[in-house]
Design a protein around this motif. Structure first.
Motif, short mmCIF file in Angstrom:
data_model
loop_
_atom_site.label_atom_id
_atom_site.label_comp_id
_atom_site.label_asym_id
_atom_site.label_seq_id
_atom_site.Cartn_x
_atom_site.Cartn_y
_atom_site.Cartn_z
N PRO A 10 44.41 37.36 48.53
CA PRO A 10 43.65 37.30 47.33
C PRO A 10 42.14 37.80 47.56
O PRO A 10 41.40 38.14 46.81
CB PRO A 10 43.14 35.81 47.07
CG PRO A 10 43.70 35.06 48.52
CD PRO A 10 44.68 36.01 49.16
N SER A 79 46.91 43.42 45.77
CA SER A 79 46.31 42.27 46.20
C SER A 79 47.29 40.98 45.98
O SER A 79 48.48 41.22 45.54
CB SER A 79 45.12 41.81 45.13
OG SER A 79 45.55 41.24 43.82
N GLY A 80 47.11 40.13 46.55
CA GLY A 80 48.13 38.96 46.56
C GLY A 80 49.36 39.36 47.45
O GLY A 80 49.33 39.68 48.32
N ASP A 81 50.37 38.82 46.48
CA ASP A 81 51.61 39.54 47.14
C ASP A 81 52.07 40.84 46.39
O ASP A 81 51.89 40.92 45.12
CB ASP A 81 52.78 38.62 46.83
CG ASP A 81 53.99 38.93 47.51
OD1 ASP A 81 54.21 38.92 48.77
OD2 ASP A 81 54.93 39.63 46.76
N VAL A 84 54.52 40.49 43.32
CA VAL A 84 54.37 39.59 42.20
C VAL A 84 53.19 40.24 41.36
O VAL A 84 52.00 40.27 41.73
CB VAL A 84 53.55 38.13 42.62
CG1 VAL A 84 53.39 37.20 41.53
CG2 VAL A 84 54.42 37.44 43.50
N THR A 110 49.92 34.97 47.32
CA THR A 110 49.90 35.22 46.02
C THR A 110 48.80 34.34 45.19
O THR A 110 48.59 33.20 45.93
CB THR A 110 51.22 35.43 45.32
OG1 THR A 110 50.99 35.74 43.81
CG2 THR A 110 51.78 33.78 45.14
N ALA A 111 48.11 34.54 44.30
CA ALA A 111 47.03 33.68 43.61
C ALA A 111 47.53 32.29 43.34
O ALA A 111 46.84 31.27 43.35
CB ALA A 111 46.77 34.40 42.48
N TYR A 159 49.02 34.09 35.26
CA TYR A 159 48.18 35.22 35.72
C TYR A 159 47.71 36.09 34.52
O TYR A 159 48.23 35.95 33.57
CB TYR A 159 49.08 36.05 36.55
CG TYR A 159 49.49 35.64 37.86
CD1 TYR A 159 50.09 34.33 38.14
CD2 TYR A 159 49.15 36.29 39.01
CE1 TYR A 159 50.35 33.77 39.30
CE2 TYR A 159 49.32 36.00 40.36
CZ TYR A 159 50.06 34.69 40.60
OH TYR A 159 50.25 34.13 41.62
N ASN A 160 46.88 36.87 34.84
CA ASN A 160 46.17 37.80 33.65
C ASN A 160 45.88 36.90 32.27
O ASN A 160 46.31 37.36 31.39
CB ASN A 160 47.14 38.87 33.47
CG ASN A 160 47.40 39.85 34.67
OD1 ASN A 160 46.63 40.36 35.13
ND2 ASN A 160 48.72 40.01 35.00
N ASN A 192 38.00 34.26 41.39
CA ASN A 192 37.31 34.89 42.65
C ASN A 192 38.06 34.28 43.72
O ASN A 192 37.24 33.94 44.69
CB ASN A 192 35.95 35.04 42.45
CG ASN A 192 35.71 36.05 42.06
OD1 ASN A 192 36.16 37.38 41.95
ND2 ASN A 192 34.48 36.30 41.23
N ILE A 193 39.25 33.77 43.84
CA ILE A 193 39.79 32.99 45.00
C ILE A 193 39.51 33.96 46.20
O ILE A 193 39.84 34.90 46.40
CB ILE A 193 41.32 32.88 44.78
CG1 ILE A 193 41.76 32.20 43.49
CG2 ILE A 193 41.91 32.16 46.01
CD1 ILE A 193 43.03 32.40 43.05
N ARG A 195 37.08 34.97 47.48
CA ARG A 195 36.12 36.11 47.38
C ARG A 195 34.62 35.47 47.16
O ARG A 195 34.54 34.31 46.89
CB ARG A 195 36.25 37.05 46.35
CG ARG A 195 37.62 37.75 46.32
CD ARG A 195 37.86 38.72 45.29
NE ARG A 195 39.14 39.14 45.29
CZ ARG A 195 40.17 39.47 44.35
NH1 ARG A 195 39.55 39.73 43.08
NH2 ARG A 195 41.46 39.97 44.63
N MET A 215 39.88 38.06 33.60
CA MET A 215 40.96 38.63 34.40
C MET A 215 40.81 38.32 35.85
O MET A 215 41.66 38.74 36.84
CB MET A 215 41.28 40.07 34.18
CG MET A 215 40.20 40.85 34.60
SD MET A 215 40.29 42.78 33.94
CE MET A 215 41.69 43.25 35.30
N LEU A 216 39.63 37.91 36.47
CA LEU A 216 39.57 37.55 37.62
C LEU A 216 39.88 35.98 38.18
O LEU A 216 39.59 35.43 39.00
CB LEU A 216 38.03 37.74 38.22
CG LEU A 216 37.61 39.43 38.12
CD1 LEU A 216 36.16 39.31 38.36
CD2 LEU A 216 38.37 39.99 39.02
N THR A 217 40.46 35.55 37.08
CA THR A 217 41.01 33.92 36.97
C THR A 217 42.18 33.78 36.96
O THR A 217 43.18 34.49 36.22
CB THR A 217 40.10 33.40 35.61
OG1 THR A 217 38.78 33.96 35.64
CG2 THR A 217 40.21 31.83 35.78
N THR A 218 42.61 32.80 37.54
CA THR A 218 44.05 32.14 37.56
C THR A 218 44.13 30.84 37.04
O THR A 218 43.23 29.96 37.49
CB THR A 218 44.98 32.24 38.87
OG1 THR A 218 44.92 33.58 39.31
CG2 THR A 218 46.28 31.71 38.80
#
Ligand code: SAH
Length: 242
Positions: A10, A79-81, A84, A110-111, A159-160, A192-193, A195, A215-218
């Motif tokens: 992340p 980023s992440g995996d 995914v 992944t997130a 996601y997204n 922002n996991i 970060r 979009m920076l959020t899960t």
């Protein structure tokens, strides 16, 4: 000829696997979205960069493929995996007619996993991962998947969840889930996991419906058994007598 597709987790260096760091060290050329390359700045100093904007994924993969064909050892960064919603699948497609390029995919956190850890343990049992971006998947397919997951009482990771053009997707998805699940269902949001400025929040499904995300959020939706333990979002493993 070797091409690595590397998931960096992340937030870069601290949450990368050793295997990812070692593969990156072997590369002389790196391709990726600028934000992700900035996250691993220390690890790629002096390496050639293939940088393109967010929407130029196919061009970036083609440029990476061409660099590999020219004898460079290339790393394509996600980023992440990388498998995914990342570059790995696309890289295989773009290289389909170039068997001389050996692609090695290196997995990353992944997130769903890194964000789940921030919240507690929301994904202890079965869960579904769904992207709310309808750029590459039609909205009616997304709707069908969300409803099926809700009906099956899966925990969900979204996601997204929104972008500048898609501000009401999360609200629409919450309304669909509310057809099957209680308004009190425990949900979590992580932004922002890993970060700078990481933040997280626990919230009910009913309140999530009226929450703005970017979009920076899960987003995490619990199942019917998910609860809050010591301020954390926990889906119990199911053992009796605890
Ligand atoms: N390959 C990535 C996902 C890319 S899709 C992975 O495996 O994590 C982009 C979406 O992933 C974002 O919209 C957000 O929902 C989620 N995401 C990725 N990194 C994140 C981070 N550091 N903090 C919060 N969400 C993140």
């Amino acid at each position: 000829m070797k091409l690595y597709v590397i998931g960096i987790g992340p937030a870069g260096e601290e949450q990368m696997t050793l295997r990812a760091v070692r593969a990156l060290n072997k590369c002389d050329c790196v391709a990726g979205y600028n934000l992700y390359l900035d996250l691993i700045e220390n690890l790629i100093a002096g390496k050639e960069r293939i940088q393109t904007g967010m929407m130029k994924e196919v061009d970036r993969c083609i440029a990476a493929r061409d660099a590999a064909l020219n004898g460079k050892t290339v790393a394509v960064i996600s980023s992440g995996d990388a498998g995914v919603y990342g570059m790995a699948g696309l890289m295989f497609e773009v290289c389909e007619d170039y068997p001389q390029i050996e692609i090695e995919v290196i997995s990353g956190i992944t997130a769903a996993c890194s964000g789940g850890a921030v919240l507690g343990s929301p994904l202890t049992c079965d869960f579904a991962v769904i992207s709310l971006s309808d750029l590459l998947t039609p909205w009616d397919v997304i709707e069908k998947r969300v409803k099926s997951a809700a009906q099956g009482d899966f925990c969900m990771v979204l996601y997204n969840p929104a972008s500048k053009k898609r501000i009401d997707h999360l609200k629409r998805v919450c309304d669909m889930i509310l057809e099957f699940q209680s308004p009190e269902t425990i949900c979590g949001i992580v932004r922002n996991i890993g970060r700078e400025g990481e933040s997280s929040k626990l919230i009910t499904l009913e309140k999530l419906r009226d929450t703005q995300v970017d979009m920076l959020t899960t987003v995490f939706i619990g199942n019917s058994r998910t609860k809050i333990i010591s301020g954390k979002m926990v889906t119990p493993r199911g053992y009796r007598g605890i």
